[in-house]
Design an enzyme around this catalytic site. Structure first.
Site, PDB file in Angstrom:
ATOM      1  N   CYS A  12       0.856  -1.183   0.000  1.00 25.60           N
ATOM      2  CA  CYS A  12       0.000   0.000   0.000  1.00 25.60           C
ATOM      3  C   CYS A  12       0.898   1.240   0.000  1.00 25.60           C
ATOM      4  CB  CYS A  12      -0.931  -0.008   1.210  1.00 25.60           C
ATOM      5  SG  CYS A  12      -0.098   0.262   2.786  1.00 25.60           S
ATOM      6  N   HIS A  40       5.130  -4.919   8.308  1.00 20.83           N
ATOM      7  CA  HIS A  40       4.913  -6.344   8.557  1.00 20.83           C
ATOM      8  C   HIS A  40       5.253  -7.140   7.297  1.00 20.83           C
ATOM      9  CE1 HIS A  40       3.005  -5.586  12.338  1.00 20.83           C
ATOM     10  NE2 HIS A  40       1.873  -5.129  11.846  1.00 20.83           N
ATOM     11  N   CYS A  97       2.538   6.286   8.001  1.00 14.34           N
ATOM     12  CA  CYS A  97       1.609   6.368   6.881  1.00 14.34           C
ATOM     13  C   CYS A  97       0.724   7.609   7.041  1.00 14.34           C
ATOM     14  CB  CYS A  97       0.747   5.104   6.853  1.00 14.34           C
ATOM     15  SG  CYS A  97      -0.651   5.196   5.721  1.00 14.34           S
ATOM     16  N   HIS A 125      -1.799  -4.144  18.528  1.00 17.90           N
ATOM     17  CA  HIS A 125      -1.148  -3.705  17.287  1.00 17.90           C
ATOM     18  C   HIS A 125      -0.428  -2.370  17.516  1.00 17.90           C
ATOM     19  CE1 HIS A 125      -0.630  -2.473  13.099  1.00 17.90           C
ATOM     20  NE2 HIS A 125      -0.773  -3.760  12.802  1.00 17.90           N
ATOM     21  N   GLU A 127      -0.015   0.153  15.631  1.00 18.89           N
ATOM     22  CA  GLU A 127      -0.783   1.317  15.166  1.00 18.89           C
ATOM     23  C   GLU A 127      -1.778   1.763  16.227  1.00 18.89           C
ATOM     24  OE1 GLU A 127      -4.070   2.533  11.787  1.00 18.89           O
ATOM     25  OE2 GLU A 127      -2.678   0.919  11.310  1.00 18.89           O
ATOM     26  N   THR A 165      -6.127   1.363  10.561  1.00 20.98           N
ATOM     27  CA  THR A 165      -6.253   1.395   9.102  1.00 20.98           C
ATOM     28  C   THR A 165      -6.263   0.012   8.470  1.00 20.98           C
ATOM     29  OG1 THR A 165      -3.858   1.624   8.783  1.00 20.98           O
ATOM     30  CG2 THR A 165      -5.168   3.667   8.910  1.00 20.98           C
TER      31      THR A 165
END
Length: 177
Positions: A12, A40, A97, A125, A127, A165
């Site tokens: 992405c 990852h 990001c 996680h 994030e 996300t």
């Protein structure tokens, strides 16, 4: 046998940006660390490790590390992480990001306005941990249905719901409903 490439093959935008940031750092020839795994992807991580990129663990154990450049992973990090790095003498290069950054800004803005934040995502996680660091008030992380009963009712507060996300979109919609 015919081989078809999927419409959305590859990294992405945010992951590509983080990898490019590390590649540019390697081209400069300056040693640097990533804060946690930059993305990852084991193949990329192994390649970077073979080329000398070191990882600072999420716990930010900095004693014994020579200050240098620290690249924030694509998943982002809490503001306290960046402050701790700078206080230890690191230069921080942010490869978060932009979509994650947007959630950081929303969580910060709305928590400052007094909203209660509900973050849909996996509690462990990186994030999610980073997003939580931008909230200056109430926040609940919802990973599945069992988490919902524990957070309601939230009285006399407006609520902002945001998502990790990379969380499954269908599961997000289901949990919001």
């Amino acid at each position: 046998m015919e081989v078809y490439e999927a419409k959305n093959a590859g990294f992405c935008f945010g992951v590509s940006r983080a990898v490019e940031t590390c590649e540019k750092m390697l081209e400069k020839g300056e040693p640097f660390y990533t804060v946690g795994e930059i993305i990852h992807n084991e193949t990329v991580l192994e390649d970077f490790a073979a080329r000398g990129v070191k990882i600072i663990d999420d716990g930010l154990e900095l004693s014994g590390l020579k200050p240098g450049i620290a690249v924030i992973r694509a998943h982002g990090a809490a503001p306290e992480v960046c402050s701790k790095l700078r206080d230890h003498g690191f230069t921080v290069e942010d490869a978060t990001c932009p979509f994650v950054k947007k959630i950081h800004r929303l969580a910060e803005e709305y928590s400052d306005k007094g909203y209660h934040i509900i973050l849909v995502g996996k509690k462990t996680h990186p994030e999610v941990k980073g997003i939580c660091g931008y909230v200056r008030g109430g926040i609940d992380v919802v990973s599945d249905e069992s988490d919902i009963d524990d957070i309601f009712p939230i009285k006399n507060k407006q609520i902002l719901v945001v998502s990790q996300t990379t969380f499954n979109q269908n599961k997000f919609k289901y949990l919001v409903e």
